[in-house]
Design an enzyme around this catalytic site. Structure first.
Site, PDB file in Angstrom:
ATOM      1  N   GLY A  25       0.823  -1.203   0.000  1.00  0.00           N
ATOM      2  CA  GLY A  25       0.000   0.000   0.000  1.00  0.00           C
ATOM      3  C   GLY A  25       0.853   1.246   0.000  1.00  0.00           C
TER       4      GLY A  25
ATOM      5  N   ARG B 255      -2.202  -8.963  -2.070  1.00  0.00           N
ATOM      6  CA  ARG B 255      -3.289  -9.856  -2.475  1.00  0.00           C
ATOM      7  C   ARG B 255      -3.191 -10.254  -3.937  1.00  0.00           C
ATOM      8  NH1 ARG B 255      -8.229  -6.554   0.165  1.00  0.00           N
ATOM      9  NH2 ARG B 255      -6.826  -4.864  -0.465  1.00  0.00           N
ATOM     10  N   SER B 256      -2.585  -9.396  -4.757  1.00  0.00           N
ATOM     11  CA  SER B 256      -2.354  -9.720  -6.161  1.00  0.00           C
ATOM     12  C   SER B 256      -1.140  -8.930  -6.638  1.00  0.00           C
ATOM     13  CB  SER B 256      -3.583  -9.374  -7.020  1.00  0.00           C
ATOM     14  OG  SER B 256      -3.900  -7.996  -6.905  1.00  0.00           O
TER      15      SER B 256
ATOM     16  N   THR C 110       5.452  -1.943  11.751  1.00  0.00           N
ATOM     17  CA  THR C 110       4.797  -0.653  12.008  1.00  0.00           C
ATOM     18  C   THR C 110       3.317  -0.733  11.681  1.00  0.00           C
ATOM     19  OG1 THR C 110       5.409   0.075   9.776  1.00  0.00           O
ATOM     20  CG2 THR C 110       6.884   0.721  11.573  1.00  0.00           C
TER      21      THR C 110
ATOM     22  N   ARG D 244       0.420  -3.707  12.764  1.00  0.00           N
ATOM     23  CA  ARG D 244      -0.362  -4.084  13.936  1.00  0.00           C
ATOM     24  C   ARG D 244       0.342  -5.254  14.633  1.00  0.00           C
ATOM     25  NH1 ARG D 244      -2.323   0.107  13.350  1.00  0.00           N
ATOM     26  NH2 ARG D 244      -4.513   0.769  13.366  1.00  0.00           N
TER      27      ARG D 244
ATOM     28  N   GLU E  66      -1.313  -3.028  24.026  1.00  0.00           N
ATOM     29  CA  GLU E  66      -0.780  -1.667  24.056  1.00  0.00           C
ATOM     30  C   GLU E  66      -1.505  -0.841  25.111  1.00  0.00           C
ATOM     31  OE1 GLU E  66      -1.121  -0.151  20.074  1.00  0.00           O
ATOM     32  OE2 GLU E  66       0.426  -1.484  19.292  1.00  0.00           O
TER      33      GLU E  66
ATOM     34  N   HIS F  77       3.897   2.746  19.382  1.00  0.00           N
ATOM     35  CA  HIS F  77       2.868   2.981  18.358  1.00  0.00           C
ATOM     36  C   HIS F  77       2.803   4.454  17.967  1.00  0.00           C
ATOM     37  CE1 HIS F  77      -1.114   1.217  16.638  1.00  0.00           C
ATOM     38  NE2 HIS F  77      -0.596   2.115  15.815  1.00  0.00           N
TER      39      HIS F  77
ATOM     40  N   ALA G  11       4.603   5.460  14.962  1.00  0.00           N
ATOM     41  CA  ALA G  11       5.127   5.572  13.597  1.00  0.00           C
ATOM     42  C   ALA G  11       4.358   6.612  12.792  1.00  0.00           C
ATOM     43  CB  ALA G  11       5.069   4.213  12.897  1.00  0.00           C
TER      44      ALA G  11
END
Length: 306
Positions: A150, A172-173, A222, A224, A253, A272, A274
């Site tokens: 992404g 995913r592709s 960075t 989950r 967390e 957390h 980032a």
């Protein structure tokens, strides 16, 4: 009533007032309950404190839960759907910050920044056993596997390539990009550094097994914490199966005192943050303000998830 549920810095508060107008947004500390505002809240600016189904049911005027970020795993989406509450996120607003943090964690683990920083502060900078330097290294010449491709991964990839790394990815592709696509199992088995950039879903929870990674590799997360089997990660770091890990996210967390990760010298840890830069906050608040305006005007919302 628009409510920000967070513990904002002075700069964050200033940005909220500048973008929304002074006094328009009500601040509720992230450690405090939203019960006192439940009757009047119309829009919730959500950061990390979970938005439960019980709260959504108790807020009759609530029309929008606006995530200041991307991941919506902390929001009871089914309850939002049931009560007609829109949920929106904002993909892309924190991508620059997350990409830079992932790179900084890679560097910190490779160069053992925290280890040598601590020794230097104690006046022992040159007293470490020389063998300690055998476990440092460079990005150049290594294969870096990006799990997910992404916005943040797309920003990170050309930087890594410019530094001399071979970049591979899984998604995913396959994408129409210059980097090699690999299925997850092959990427984990062949990458010297694995960096996670995928959302937490039922399918991705626990999907990263540290012992499926190449021996001597580095894990950077960075995304989950629940993507990784934390117990096996601790084992992999403790036994030396993995060279190290750079972690900004965890299964629980904030990371509680006594968690074994805190005592591992080959783990570089952050709470957390980032995504959390002043630049990201301005971009995020601008999207949130626009969605609040659209909500009031009855217009289509940006990046609606539910």
């Amino acid at each position: 009533m628009i409510v920000l549920h967070a513990r904002p810095s002075p700069g964050f508060r200033e940005a909220v007032d500048r973008i929304f107008g002074a006094g328009v947004v009500t601040h509720v500390d992230e450690a405090a309950s939203l019960d006192e505002v439940a009757e009047e809240i119309t829009a919730l600016l959500h950061v990390l404190t979970p938005v439960t189904g019980d709260f959504i049911a108790s807020a009759p005027k609530l029309k929008l839960i606006q995530k200041l970020g991307v991941g919506v795993n902390t929001i009871a989406l089914d309850a939002a759907r049931e009560h007609g509450v829109a949920v929106c996120n904002m993909p892309g607003t924190n991508s620059q910050a997350v990409a830079e943090m992932a790179l900084s964690l890679m560097m910190a683990v490779l160069r053992r920044t925290c280890f040598f920083d601590a020794r230097t502060r104690l006046g022992e900078g040159w007293t470490a056993d020389p063998s300690e330097l055998d476990s440092v290294g460079e990005v150049a010449g290594r294969t870096v596997g990006l799990v997910g491709f992404g916005n943040s991964a797309q920003r990170l990839a050309p930087v890594l390539e410019a530094l001399g790394a071979k970049v591979v990815y899984t998604a995913r592709s396959p994408r129409d990009v210059a980097y090699e696509f690999m299925p997850l199992d092959r990427l984990l088995a062949t990458s010297d550094i694995v960096s996670l950039h995928i959302p937490l879903t039922d399918d991705t929870r626990g999907s990263i097994d540290p012992f499926a990674m190449k021996k001597g590799a580095i894990l950077v997360n960075t995304a989950r914490g629940e993507l990784v089997d934390e117990a096996r990660l601790i084992e992999a770091l403790t036994t030396g199966y993995l060279l190290g890990a750079g972690l900004d996210v965890f299964g629980e967390e904030p990371l509680p005192r006594g968690n074994p990760l805190l005592s591992l010298p080959n783990a570089v840890l952050a709470p957390h943050i980032a995504w959390l830069t002043p630049e990201t906050l301005v971009r995020s608040l601008s999207v949130a303000h626009e969605n609040c305006r659209r909500l009031a005007a009855g217009e289509a919302l940006l990046h609606q998830v539910v």
